[in-house]
Structure formats: structure tokens, C-alpha cells
Design a protein around this motif. Structure first.
Motif, PDB file in Angstrom:
ATOM      1  N   GLU A 194      -1.787  37.193  27.567  1.00  0.00           N
ATOM      2  CA  GLU A 194      -1.109  35.831  28.000  1.00  0.00           C
ATOM      3  C   GLU A 194      -2.144  35.066  29.002  1.00  0.00           C
ATOM      4  O   GLU A 194      -2.711  35.837  29.971  1.00  0.00           O
ATOM      5  CB  GLU A 194       0.179  36.546  28.861  1.00  0.00           C
ATOM      6  CG  GLU A 194       1.064  37.119  28.051  1.00  0.00           C
ATOM      7  CD  GLU A 194       2.445  36.596  28.317  1.00  0.00           C
ATOM      8  OE1 GLU A 194       2.543  35.444  28.855  1.00  0.00           O
ATOM      9  OE2 GLU A 194       3.397  37.070  27.632  1.00  0.00           O
ATOM     10  N   PRO A 195      -2.240  33.897  28.871  1.00  0.00           N
ATOM     11  CA  PRO A 195      -3.033  33.357  30.000  1.00  0.00           C
ATOM     12  C   PRO A 195      -2.501  33.044  31.222  1.00  0.00           C
ATOM     13  O   PRO A 195      -1.252  33.585  31.355  1.00  0.00           O
ATOM     14  CB  PRO A 195      -2.950  31.734  29.289  1.00  0.00           C
ATOM     15  CG  PRO A 195      -2.212  31.717  28.063  1.00  0.00           C
ATOM     16  CD  PRO A 195      -1.704  33.086  27.975  1.00  0.00           C
ATOM     17  N   PRO A 196      -3.340  33.270  32.232  1.00  0.00           N
ATOM     18  CA  PRO A 196      -4.760  32.907  32.299  1.00  0.00           C
ATOM     19  C   PRO A 196      -5.525  33.955  31.842  1.00  0.00           C
ATOM     20  O   PRO A 196      -5.212  35.211  32.010  1.00  0.00           O
ATOM     21  CB  PRO A 196      -4.805  32.500  33.939  1.00  0.00           C
ATOM     22  CG  PRO A 196      -3.636  33.241  34.587  1.00  0.00           C
ATOM     23  CD  PRO A 196      -2.610  33.305  33.585  1.00  0.00           C
ATOM     24  N   TYR A 197      -6.468  33.705  31.473  1.00  0.00           N
ATOM     25  CA  TYR A 197      -7.537  34.542  30.990  1.00  0.00           C
ATOM     26  C   TYR A 197      -8.384  35.106  32.038  1.00  0.00           C
ATOM     27  O   TYR A 197      -9.161  34.213  32.594  1.00  0.00           O
ATOM     28  CB  TYR A 197      -8.131  34.041  29.628  1.00  0.00           C
ATOM     29  CG  TYR A 197      -7.251  34.010  28.357  1.00  0.00           C
ATOM     30  CD1 TYR A 197      -6.093  34.959  28.352  1.00  0.00           C
ATOM     31  CD2 TYR A 197      -7.318  32.782  27.700  1.00  0.00           C
ATOM     32  CE1 TYR A 197      -5.277  34.836  27.299  1.00  0.00           C
ATOM     33  CE2 TYR A 197      -6.410  32.989  26.467  1.00  0.00           C
ATOM     34  CZ  TYR A 197      -5.351  33.808  26.307  1.00  0.00           C
ATOM     35  OH  TYR A 197      -4.654  33.696  25.329  1.00  0.00           O
ATOM     36  N   LYS A 198      -8.587  36.449  31.943  1.00  0.00           N
ATOM     37  CA  LYS A 198      -9.647  37.143  33.138  1.00  0.00           C
ATOM     38  C   LYS A 198     -10.947  36.858  32.425  1.00  0.00           C
ATOM     39  O   LYS A 198     -11.019  36.632  31.353  1.00  0.00           O
ATOM     40  CB  LYS A 198      -9.361  38.475  33.207  1.00  0.00           C
ATOM     41  CG  LYS A 198      -7.928  38.433  33.862  1.00  0.00           C
ATOM     42  CD  LYS A 198      -7.563  39.356  34.776  1.00  0.00           C
ATOM     43  CE  LYS A 198      -6.213  39.350  35.500  1.00  0.00           C
ATOM     44  NZ  LYS A 198      -5.036  39.836  34.642  1.00  0.00           N
ATOM     45  N   LYS A 199     -12.084  37.392  33.333  1.00  0.00           N
ATOM     46  CA  LYS A 199     -13.381  37.169  32.886  1.00  0.00           C
ATOM     47  C   LYS A 199     -13.713  37.654  31.739  1.00  0.00           C
ATOM     48  O   LYS A 199     -14.611  37.165  30.798  1.00  0.00           O
ATOM     49  CB  LYS A 199     -14.195  37.818  34.102  1.00  0.00           C
ATOM     50  CG  LYS A 199     -15.115  37.143  34.890  1.00  0.00           C
ATOM     51  CD  LYS A 199     -16.027  38.023  35.833  1.00  0.00           C
ATOM     52  CE  LYS A 199     -17.054  37.299  36.434  1.00  0.00           C
ATOM     53  NZ  LYS A 199     -17.679  38.099  37.457  1.00  0.00           N
ATOM     54  N   LYS A 200     -13.328  38.929  31.567  1.00  0.00           N
ATOM     55  CA  LYS A 200     -13.921  39.659  30.187  1.00  0.00           C
ATOM     56  C   LYS A 200     -13.473  38.902  29.006  1.00  0.00           C
ATOM     57  O   LYS A 200     -14.067  38.653  27.865  1.00  0.00           O
ATOM     58  CB  LYS A 200     -13.217  41.036  29.947  1.00  0.00           C
ATOM     59  CG  LYS A 200     -14.221  42.103  30.634  1.00  0.00           C
ATOM     60  CD  LYS A 200     -13.521  43.398  30.107  1.00  0.00           C
ATOM     61  CE  LYS A 200     -14.335  44.574  30.766  1.00  0.00           C
ATOM     62  NZ  LYS A 200     -13.633  45.821  30.989  1.00  0.00           N
TER      63      LYS A 200
END
Ligand code: GTP
Ligand code: MG
Length: 411
Positions: A194-200
Motif C-alpha cells: 500500500e502506498p506510500p512506498y518506503k525507501k526499499k
């Protein structure tokens, strides 16, 4: 107001600009004003639906992508068998039925079994080609699942190139190729679907984009760009009950940049994106300011004022139209009423500036009065955007007009 009436609304001012205004201008200004008038003609008079040829394997998410743009279930989605059958242009209509987008949803190339829908021709590629004979796509969208950017992609690209070359040969036009990396929610880490997407996640998305980008640009020179997207959303009774979309707006903007001006109005209605409406309105405002500026810079007496007013009113009307508001005199009159004093003040100021500058700086006068006409027009555009598109109050719109005028005069 029907489409014909709307056309008339824009026909007259554009015709006037062409016949009365442009010929009066000296060569240097004329060229610029002429190209702005042409742009307005494209947007308002030659309006038509945008056309995309979507190339992508079965299940790459073509139909889902179309739905995500419309924010409505306009295209059928199949999760088990190959769904899209015939390589034909399909017009998907928006809810208000006043705009459509034409899609050549090519049959999933390289599918495992025959598609669920009937197909008359055996070779999918030939079928797509014959559909492109009578209609030339504005752009190619090459869709591929994020998880598959690595697998057997050379074959897909070869097919894309074949189609592209076919269009070039038949229509003498090279449509831009836009790569879309779909279903990025399924990339690792899957717990961050699910957005928001994290760094990885973002790093993996970047990698997929990079990968497709390299593959495409190795083979073609006219790749406009590659964008990642998650289009997943669920509808129940035409209502959105779940929305996992990510980066859709960016894609919608990017596509606008690569679409001809004649398709912009339809695109604004299809996507319902305020940003798109704003962008088109700003373009119209820029053209109108350039036209008014070009006119104001001429040593034509007060007689040019009604022409400038006419262009400004057309600009305001077109911004109201872009916003999707029902077009009527009342809403336009309300806006102009709210700005009224300011429009008058701007004219007065323009006249003063013109006469003053002719005394104080002979020679520079024309330039200054042209600038003033263009500042007033541009500020009106900004105010009309806030009023019609952002649905701000008339007081707010007026404040924006004043702020913008002030800012530009300072510059
Ligand atoms: N998780 C996820 N699933 C998606 C996404 N886009 C599409 N899907 C799913 O992938 C499957 C295929 O999607 P479609 O949109 O039907 O694919 P298509 O390219 O139109 O397929 P054909 O018409 O058969 O060629 C469906 O189950 C969709 O729900 C996405 O962004 N994320
Ligand atoms: Mg489909």
C-alpha cells in the motif's frame, strides 16, 4: 450548451485574432502571436479524442490502467484468461459522456491460450497493424509488469518496434513510446504493497524503471520516458471501494505533455484532474497574454482596447469551460463583476503607463504598454483559475489578481 455552440464561442474570437489582429503586427511579434493563435485553435477548434495504442502482454494490466485513468470501471478486467480479443480501437467514454479516449488495447501478445473474447484474425500482430491503418495513435504505451521487466522482454520490444515502424510508414508520423512499469505494488518488499512506498520499495521500483528504460533506449531513439505505476483499485456498483493507485497523476501529466493540443480538452475531462485543467488554463492564459502583449505593444490607439477586452473575456470563458462548469453568462458575469474594478483599473493604468512612458522614455513606451496589457491578462488568468477551477471565492480570486499584478509589476 451543446458542442456546436461551444465551438462558436471560440470560433469568433479566434477568427478575429487571425483576421484583424495578426496582420497588423510587425514581423517579429507576428510570428509569436500567430503560433499562440494556432495553439488556441488546436485546443478549442480542432478538438478530438486522444488515441493510444497500448502494447503489453496479457495480464500486464492494460484494462486496469485505463480504469485508473478514468477512475471508473470502463474497461473489463480479467485475472484468469486472456481477456482482450480483437485488436480494434475502442472508445471509452467518461461518466458525463462528453469525452472519450480511443484505445487500441492490443491483444496480450504472447498469451498462453486463446482469448476469452472472440478473435477474427489469427495473428495478433497483423490484427493490430490493420487497426492502425485507418487510425494513427498519438502515442504508444508499452506496459509491462514490474516483476517481468527482466523476462523475455526483447521479443516484446521487437514487436513494439514493428508496430511503430508500421505507423511511421503509413502515416509518416513517429508516435512517442512511453514505457509504463505496472503493478509495482507487487515488488519487494510485498508487505509494503500500500502506498506510500518506503525507501526499499522505491529503490526496487527505480531499478525496474531503469531496467526497462535501458532496454527500450538501446533499441529506439524516440522513447519519451518510462514511468512506474500501481493502478489497482476496486469498484462496487461503479463506486470506488478500494484505491491503491500510486503515481497515476504523474503518468496522466506526462501523457498530456506528449499529446497534441487538440486532445487536451478531452484529456482534462477524462482524467478529471485539476492539475491538468490548471495546466491547460495556464497555456491558454500564456497565449492570451502573449497576444494582448503583442497587440498592446503596437502604436494602435485606444481602438485596440475592445479587442484586448474581447480576448480576455474569451480567455475567462475558456477557463470556465475547461473547469467543466456549465457555461452561462451568469457565472462569467459574476467573475468579471468581481474583478470589474480591477479590469478597469488595469486598463486605466495601462493607458497612463502608455502616455507617461511616451513622454518620459520615448521609444520605450510601446514596450511598457504591451507589458502592462500582458500583465493584466496573465493576472486575470490566474484569478480565473482560482475561481473556476479551484472553486475559490470571488474575494479570493480578486486577491490573487491583485497579488499577481503587483508581483509582475515589481519584476
Ligand atoms: N496488484 C495489482 N494487480 C493489478 C494491477 N493492475 C492490474 N492488476 C491485476 O492484474 C490482472 C490483469 O489485469 P488486466 O487489467 O485485466 O490486464 P490486461 O493487460 O488488460 O489483460 P488482457 O486484457 O487479458 O490482455 C487483474 O487481476 C488485475 O486486477 C496493479 O497495479 N496491482
Ligand atoms: Mg484487457
Amino acid at each position: 450548451m451543446n458542442e456546436d455552440n461551444k465551438k462558436q464561442l471560440f470560433q469568433e474570437p479566434i477568427r478575429l485574432m487571425r483576421s484583424k489582429l495578426v496582420p497588423k503586427l510587425p514581423g517579429s511579434v507576428r510570428k509569436q502571436v500567430e503560433s499562440e493563435v494556432e495553439r488556441l485553435e488546436d485546443i478549442f477548434l480542432d478538438a478530438r479524442s486522444p488515441r493510444f495504442a497500448i502494447v503489453g502482454r496479457r495480464g500486464s494490466g492494460k484494462s486496469t490502467f485505463i480504469n485508473s485513468i478514468f477512475q471508473a470501471p470502463v474497461a473489463e478486467i480479467g485475472s484468469v484468461k486472456a481477456q482482450t480479443g480483437e485488436g480494434q480501437w475502442l472508445a471509452y467514454k467518461n461518466e458525463d459522456k462528453d469525452a472519450d479516449m480511443e484505445i487500441l488495447d492490443t491483444r496480450g501478445l504472447g498469451e498462453g491460450s486463446a482469448p476469452a473474447e472472440a478473435s477474427t484474425e489469427i495473428d495478433a500482430l497483423e490484427e493490430v497493424k490493420s487497426s492502425m491503418k485507418d487510425k494513427c495513435p498519438d502515442a504508444f504505451l508499452f506496459l509491462i509488469k514490474a516483476k517481468e521487466v527482466d523476462s523475455r522482454i526483447n521479443e516484446d520490444i521487437a514487436q513494439l518496434m514493428e508496430l511503430k515502424n508500421f505507423v511511421q510508414k503509413h502515416h509518416n508520423y513517429l508516435p512517442p513510446v512511453i514505457g509504463i512499469v505496472t503493478q509495482v505494488d507487487e515488488l519487494d518488499p510485498v508487505y509494503n504493497a500500500e502506498p506510500p512506498y518506503k525507501k526499499k520499495k522505491l529503490k526496487n521500483i527505480d531499478e525496474a524503471v531503469e531496467h526497462l528504460s535501458t532496454k527500450l533506449t538501446n533499441k529506439m531513439t524516440d522513447v519519451a520516458g518510462v514511468l512506474p505505476v500501481c493502478s489497482y483499485m476496486v469498484f462496487e456498483d461503479e463506486e470506488i471501494v478500494y484505491d491503491r493507485r500510486w503515481n497515476t497523476e504523474e503518468v496522466v501529466h506526462f501523457l498530456l505533455e506528449h499529446l497534441p493540443g487538440s486532445t487536451w480538452m478531452q484529456w482534462a475531462k477524462i482524467t478529471q484532474a485539476k492539475e491538468i485543467q490548471r495546466k491547460i488554463a495556464l497555456t491558454v492564459g500564456k497565449s492570451a497574454s502573449a497576444v494582448c502583449g503583442g497587440l498592446g505593444a503596437q502604436p494602435i490607439p485606444i481602438a485596440d482596447l475592445p479587442v484586448i477586452t474581447g480576448i480576455q473575456i474569451s480567455m475567462i470563458t475558456s477557463i470556465a469551460y475547461i473547469s467543466g462548469r456549465e457555461l452561462n453568462r451568469k457565472s462569467i458575469a459574476e467573475f468579471i463583476g468581481a474583478m470589474g474594478v480591477n479590469i478597469g483599473a488595469a486598463y486605466a493604468f495601462r493607458q497612463v503607463a502608455r502616455s507617461l512612458s511616451k513622454v518620459a522614455f520615448p521609444g520605450a513606451g510601446h514596450l511598457i504598454s504591451g507589458t502592462v496589457a500582458s500583465i493584466a491578462t496573465w493576472s486575470l488568468c490566474k484569478a480565473a483559475i482560482s475561481y473556476f477551477i479551484d472553486k475559490e471565492s470571488s474575494q479570493e480570486a480578486r486577491a490573487i489578481f491583485e497579488k499577481e499584478t503587483h508581483r509582475l509589476k515589481e519584476e
